[in-house]
Write an enzyme that holds these catalytic residues in place. Structure first.
Site, PDB file in Angstrom:
ATOM      1  N   TYR A 159      -9.498 -11.066  -6.330  1.00 42.28           N
ATOM      2  CA  TYR A 159      -8.561 -11.199  -7.446  1.00 42.28           C
ATOM      3  C   TYR A 159      -8.843 -12.447  -8.272  1.00 42.28           C
ATOM      4  CZ  TYR A 159      -6.208  -7.424  -5.113  1.00 42.28           C
ATOM      5  OH  TYR A 159      -5.942  -6.207  -4.541  1.00 42.28           O
ATOM      6  N   LYS A 198      -2.207  -2.133   7.967  1.00 42.60           N
ATOM      7  CA  LYS A 198      -3.355  -1.551   8.666  1.00 42.60           C
ATOM      8  C   LYS A 198      -3.381  -2.031  10.104  1.00 42.60           C
ATOM      9  CE  LYS A 198      -6.463  -0.806   4.745  1.00 42.60           C
ATOM     10  NZ  LYS A 198      -7.783  -1.110   4.168  1.00 42.60           N
ATOM     11  N   ARG A 245      -0.683  -2.512  -6.796  1.00 49.81           N
ATOM     12  CA  ARG A 245      -0.961  -3.562  -5.797  1.00 49.81           C
ATOM     13  C   ARG A 245      -1.932  -4.578  -6.377  1.00 49.81           C
ATOM     14  NH1 ARG A 245      -1.125  -4.646  -0.117  1.00 49.81           N
ATOM     15  NH2 ARG A 245      -3.195  -5.140   0.694  1.00 49.81           N
ATOM     16  N   HIS A 278      -2.482   2.007  -6.010  1.00 43.42           N
ATOM     17  CA  HIS A 278      -3.197   0.775  -5.690  1.00 43.42           C
ATOM     18  C   HIS A 278      -3.398  -0.094  -6.931  1.00 43.42           C
ATOM     19  CE1 HIS A 278      -4.629  -0.650  -1.840  1.00 43.42           C
ATOM     20  NE2 HIS A 278      -5.617  -1.282  -2.438  1.00 43.42           N
ATOM     21  N   ARG A 295       0.862  -1.178   0.000  1.00 47.10           N
ATOM     22  CA  ARG A 295       0.000   0.000   0.000  1.00 47.10           C
ATOM     23  C   ARG A 295       0.902   1.232   0.000  1.00 47.10           C
ATOM     24  NH1 ARG A 295      -2.123  -3.417   4.160  1.00 47.10           N
ATOM     25  NH2 ARG A 295      -4.200  -4.252   3.663  1.00 47.10           N
ATOM     26  N   HIS A 348      -3.841  -9.050   4.115  1.00 44.48           N
ATOM     27  CA  HIS A 348      -5.288  -9.038   4.287  1.00 44.48           C
ATOM     28  C   HIS A 348      -5.677  -9.840   5.524  1.00 44.48           C
ATOM     29  CE1 HIS A 348      -6.111  -8.244  -0.277  1.00 44.48           C
ATOM     30  NE2 HIS A 348      -5.947  -7.129   0.405  1.00 44.48           N
TER      31      HIS A 348
END
Length: 305
Positions: free
Chosen positions: A279, A177, A247, A244, A153, A270
């Site tokens: 994806y 995150k 990514r 992004h 990110r 994630h």
């Protein structure tokens, strides 16, 4: 005086003590200040937090729709308010997290728009070619190699410090995150770009950031986005391509080449596999396009000549 404003200040201070990212702090500060303004009519104090019920929150959500905000933005604002109420419950300001009783708006399922491997490699190779008179071409190349080569990110990239790298084993410690850390490998091209850049890195005397700007300070998210936009416009002719996108490309191209979905989940950081599974939809879309082009049963009937 209402407790709502001081509660918001206390909550934001608590987020800061928890080392929340600058991006999270900025968004939550904006969202919660707007929430306070909504409940602060001219010439009147906002109600006490305990007086804000489900009906009032639904009216607030309705005002967000009236402003034309996207569902994604509304979901983020509701998440900020839920976190605030959770904090106020711990502090004893409210007895119930009323915001959790409000239904979350359903987000549309979108398949990410992903550049092909050929398009992405053309972009990164174009950066490496150094055809543009840029002040820090070595830094720019490292930025692209890590965005595409590691699937970071943009906030993770700009937050990297020199001590986060194991240059011998080619591993990076990435803070994602919620300040969750993960280990991400990088390849030979990124290693070569890093080696060239570190020789020319012109940082301030105490600056530990990997990527620095023209003042020798940490390169900001906004600065990094500007670099991506410049090269995307100059090389691909597509200024809409953003960090992004790289990514997305990283994950999709790994999956297309046979990488395990669980491994991709770990590499991307994630928390939920369902987030990574989007994806697979991209890959299926690409697969159907190949089928439509190539399979005899998919081709339209051609009239005899």
């Amino acid at each position: 005086m209402s407790e709502l404003g001081p509660a918001i200040d206390s909550y934001l201070a608590e987020l800061g003590r928890q080392n929340a990212s600058a991006h999270t702090l900025r968004n939550y500060r904006i969202d919660l200040r707007e929430f306070l303004e909504y409940f602060s009519p001219p010439g009147a104090q906002p109600p006490s937090p305990a007086m804000i019920g489900v009906l009032q929150l639904r009216e607030w959500l309705g005002s967000l729709y009236d402003r034309g905000l996207s569902v994604i933005s509304i979901r983020r604002k509701l998440a900020a308010v839920r976190s605030l109420f959770k904090f106020m419950m711990r502090q004893g300001t409210v007895q119930t997290n009323t915001a959790r009783l409000v239904r979350t708006p359903k987000a549309p399922k979108r398949v990410p728009i992903v550049p092909t491997a050929e398009q992405t490699n053309k972009l990164v190779d174009g950066v490496a070619a150094g055809r543009f008179e840029r002040p820090h071409p070595e830094r720019d190349l490292v930025l692209f190699e890590l965005l595409y080569g590691c699937g970071l990110r943009i906030s993770e990239l700009s937050g990297l410090n020199l001590e986060d790298f194991d240059f011998g084993e080619r591993w990076i410690r990435v803070r994602g995150k919620g300040r969750k850390e993960r280990q991400v490998p990088y390849g030979s091209k990124a290693a070569a770009a890093l080696e060239k850049y570190l020789v020319k890195r012109a940082a301030g005397p105490k600056e530990r950031a990997l990527l620095v700007n023209h003042r020798g300070a940490r390169l900001s998210d906004r600065g990094a986005r500007g670099i991506v936009s410049f090269y995307a416009r100059m090389i691909s002719g597509d200024a809409s391509l953003h960090p992004h996108s790289l990514r997305h490309a990283y994950a999709t191209h790994l999956l297309s080449d046979g990488a395990d979905l669980r491994a991709i989940q770990e590499l991307l950081g994630h928390a939920r596999l369902a987030t990574t599974q989007k994806y697979t939809q991209v890959s299926l879309t690409d697969l159907m396009a190949v089928y439509d082009r190539a399979h005899p049963k998919a081709r339209k009937h051609r009239p005899a000549t």
